[in-house]
Design an enzyme around this catalytic site. Structure first.
Site, PDB file in Angstrom:
ATOM      1  N   GLY A   1     -31.317  10.442  16.789  1.00 13.25           N
ATOM      2  CA  GLY A   1     -31.917   9.432  17.645  1.00 13.25           C
ATOM      3  C   GLY A   1     -32.915   8.631  16.831  1.00 13.25           C
ATOM      4  N   CYS A   2     -33.954   8.158  17.478  1.00  9.48           N
ATOM      5  CA  CYS A   2     -34.953   7.325  16.806  1.00  9.48           C
ATOM      6  C   CYS A   2     -35.519   8.048  15.584  1.00  9.48           C
ATOM      7  CB  CYS A   2     -36.076   6.986  17.768  1.00  9.48           C
ATOM      8  SG  CYS A   2     -37.392   6.021  17.004  1.00  9.48           S
TER       9      CYS A   2
END
Length: 181
Positions: free
Chosen positions: A14-15
């Site tokens: 993810g981020c």
């Protein structure tokens, strides 16, 4: 002075802002770099990756001393940072660039990653299947400087994002006090 060879591990979770801090400054971790991998465009920008047109994942590339910090330990920490059951992204961030993947750099890493994934699936910790992909490493492109070690440069924004995205609560709910500090 003795010259040492270091290994590299690459993980999409993810981020990438949230994937640096858990690994950073651990004994045996040489450096953690935010960037992009798995896509088809050379040297993509953040905006291009976010547009979902390059095929890249946001990822971190970790240079580590296998003698001090084995690959298995990297995987343990990695699993504790993500929702490995979500095929559509991570927490608040949706889309291909936010999906999870382990990018192996050799057959040994592939074998260890597959075994680690199997053990996690069999542990019963998650009700849904583990969907994190295990893929061969592809060229890794460093993200723009403002993304590097974001948690240090913008601690308030980092904390707000990691909490607001649902990541912090998910990790506490699934890993509790087992989590690496």
């Amino acid at each position: 002075m003795e010259s040492r060879e270091f290994d590299v591990g690459t993980f999409a979770g993810g981020c990438f802002w949230c994937m640096v801090k858990p690994f950073d400054e651990q004994p045996g971790i040489i450096k953690v770099v935010s960037g992009y991998t798995g896509g088809h465009k050379e040297n993509p920008s953040y905006e291009e990756v976010c547009s979902e047109t390059t095929g890249h994942y946001e990822a971190v590339q970790i240079t580590f001393d296998q003698k001090q910090f084995p690959y298995e330990k990297l995987l343990e920490i990695y699993w504790q940072q993500i929702d490995p059951t979500d095929p559509g992204g991570q927490f608040y961030d949706r889309g291909e660039s936010y999906q999870t993947a382990i990018f192996y750099h050799n057959e040994e890493q592939k074998k260890i990653a597959e075994e680690s994934k199997r053990r996690l699936q069999e542990s019963g910790r998650f009700q849904k299947p583990i969907v994190t992909k295990i893929l061969p490493a592809t060229p890794f492109y460093e993200a723009e400087e403002y993304h590097q070690h974001f948690y240090r440069k913008n601690p308030a924004r980092y904390h707000s994002y990691s909490k607001g995205s649902g990541r912090v609560d998910f990790i506490k709910r699934h890993w509790g006090e087992e989590i690496e500090k």
